[in-house]
Design an enzyme around this catalytic site. Structure first.
Site, PDB file in Angstrom:
ATOM      1  N   ASP A   1     -11.358   2.915   4.441  1.00 26.08           N
ATOM      2  CA  ASP A   1     -11.632   1.481   4.415  1.00 26.08           C
ATOM      3  C   ASP A   1     -13.135   1.187   4.506  1.00 26.08           C
ATOM      4  OD1 ASP A   1      -9.840  -0.517   4.047  1.00 26.08           O
ATOM      5  OD2 ASP A   1      -9.155  -0.611   6.114  1.00 26.08           O
TER       6      ASP A   1
ATOM      7  N   LYS B   1       0.847  -1.199   0.000  1.00 25.42           N
ATOM      8  CA  LYS B   1       0.000   0.000   0.000  1.00 25.42           C
ATOM      9  C   LYS B   1       0.882   1.249   0.000  1.00 25.42           C
ATOM     10  CE  LYS B   1      -3.861  -2.400   2.197  1.00 25.42           C
ATOM     11  NZ  LYS B   1      -4.613  -2.751   3.391  1.00 25.42           N
TER      12      LYS B   1
ATOM     13  N   GLN C   1      -4.738  -1.541   9.650  1.00 26.51           N
ATOM     14  CA  GLN C   1      -4.619  -2.852   9.002  1.00 26.51           C
ATOM     15  C   GLN C   1      -5.181  -3.946   9.912  1.00 26.51           C
ATOM     16  OE1 GLN C   1      -3.661  -3.291   5.839  1.00 26.51           O
ATOM     17  NE2 GLN C   1      -3.858  -5.506   5.921  1.00 26.51           N
TER      18      GLN C   1
HETATM   19  N1  GUN Z   1      -6.757  -6.880   5.950  1.00 21.04           N
HETATM   20  C1  GUN Z   1      -7.036  -7.576   4.819  1.00 21.04           C
HETATM   21  N2  GUN Z   1      -7.706  -6.801   3.941  1.00 21.04           N
HETATM   22  C2  GUN Z   1      -7.834  -5.591   4.517  1.00 21.04           C
HETATM   23  C3  GUN Z   1      -8.442  -4.372   4.097  1.00 21.04           C
HETATM   24  O1  GUN Z   1      -8.998  -4.230   3.000  1.00 21.04           O
HETATM   25  N3  GUN Z   1      -8.368  -3.348   4.990  1.00 21.04           N
HETATM   26  C4  GUN Z   1      -7.773  -3.485   6.207  1.00 21.04           C
HETATM   27  N4  GUN Z   1      -7.770  -2.431   7.017  1.00 21.04           N
HETATM   28  N5  GUN Z   1      -7.221  -4.596   6.623  1.00 21.04           N
HETATM   29  C5  GUN Z   1      -7.245  -5.643   5.780  1.00 21.04           C
END
Ligand code: GUN
Length: 297
Positions: free
Chosen positions: A119, A52, A96
């Site tokens: 998110d 990311k 995350q």
């Molecule tokens: N862990 C796996 N996929 C995601 C996501 O799309 N967002 C977040 N915050 N954590 C994740």
């Protein structure tokens, strides 16, 4: 001929468009910024956060990544969120997941300013999706909707069977696909680990979305001829024949399913690249809306 959906190509096209928007924002003195909180040592989470961060840099989005240790307290995580909430230069906030077990995930997500919740996991944004008026859409469901649009797959009147009831994929995607709006209007069934006779449901599906975290769990004899299959899974399985000793597979057994269906997303290179592209898109959207609202003050 089965269409193998090229998620990388779709994501690249989206990022080209985003780059132009970012350059326009920069002309107005706005540099989008994403604040990320990673707690602990989950290997997959570390890889995702690095990816990311890299993608943000490539597009000209600033990222502020807080890597907190495994033992961090709820208060410490909350403090970092508060800092991001109060920093006008941070437009988007991402925590995350999964978090270490001692932390209260819902309480942490609730602390994020909903205007910065790229998110789409804050209860307000979750509620807006259920209300049929989404603001931020969680990145994986948003990526799946982009795939449908790009590939001219209209869910209207189709039976979409989602396998997986997570807050991040299954639940929001179900709400979006049943929405009375373009890109919605599907008949939706949600299956999960306690569903009896899963194949009974998947065989009826015009669209299957596999997001249950079971490596190659959907086999060829479970799908209808001519259906569309979206594979959200990403699993490592041992493979002594591969150099690394493992290989990545989805929740769909690609070889047997591919033969029967109209279209399918591969793993890797299907939904994954879209998920990151949607995070970038949501961050740019957040920067834009915050900039506009600051001008109107
Ligand atoms: N862990 C796996 N996929 C995601 C996501 O799309 N967002 C977040 N915050 N954590 C994740």
């Amino acid at each position: 001929m089965t269409k193998i959906i090229d998620g990388k190509k779709i994501a690249e096209d989206i990022k080209i468009r985003l780059k132009k928007e970012i350059d326009l924002l920069k002309d107005e003195g706005v540099v989008p910024c994403l604040g990320v909180i990673l707690v602990g040592n989950n290997p997959a989470s570390k890889i995702y956060v690095n990816m990311k961060e890299k993608e943000c840099i490539k597009l000209g989005i600033t990222s502020d990544v807080r890597r907190l240790n495994e033992e961090s307290s709820q208060g410490e995580v909350n403090r970092n969120i508060e800092e991001f909430n109060n920093n006008k230069n941070v437009n988007g906030i991402l925590v995350q997941l999964p978090l270490p077990n001692h932390l209260n995930e819902s309480e942490i997500l609730m602390r994020i300013n909903p205007e910065k919740d790229v998110d789409g996991l804050h209860p307000i944004n979750f509620g807006k999706i259920l209300d049929g008026k989404p603001n931020f859409i969680p990145c994986t469901p948003a990526g799946i909707l982009e795939i449908f649009e790009y590939e001219n797959i209209d869910p209207e009147g189709k039976h979409a069977v989602i396998i997986g009831r997570s807050n991040i994929v299954g639940k929001p995607l179900a709400a979006l696909l049943m929405r009375k709006a373009k890109g919605g209007n599907a008949t939706v069934t949600i299956c999960h680990t306690r569903t009896k006779n899963l194949a009974h449901f998947t065989k009826q599906a015009d669209i299957i979305i596999a997001a249950m975290g079971v490596p190659e769990g959907i086999k060829g004899d479970m799908v209808k001829e001519g259906s569309v299959v979206i594979d959200v899974g990403l699993n490592r399985i041992d493979d002594p024949l591969s150099k690394k000793g493992y290989r990545l597979v989805g929740d769909v057994h690609f070889e047997s399913v591919e033969k029967k269906v109209k279209a399918i997303t591969p793993v890797p290179g299907g939904v994954g690249p879209l998920t990151i592209a949607m995070l970038l898109k949501n961050t740019v959207y957040a920067a834009k809306t915050q900039h506009l609202s600051s001008m109107n003050k």
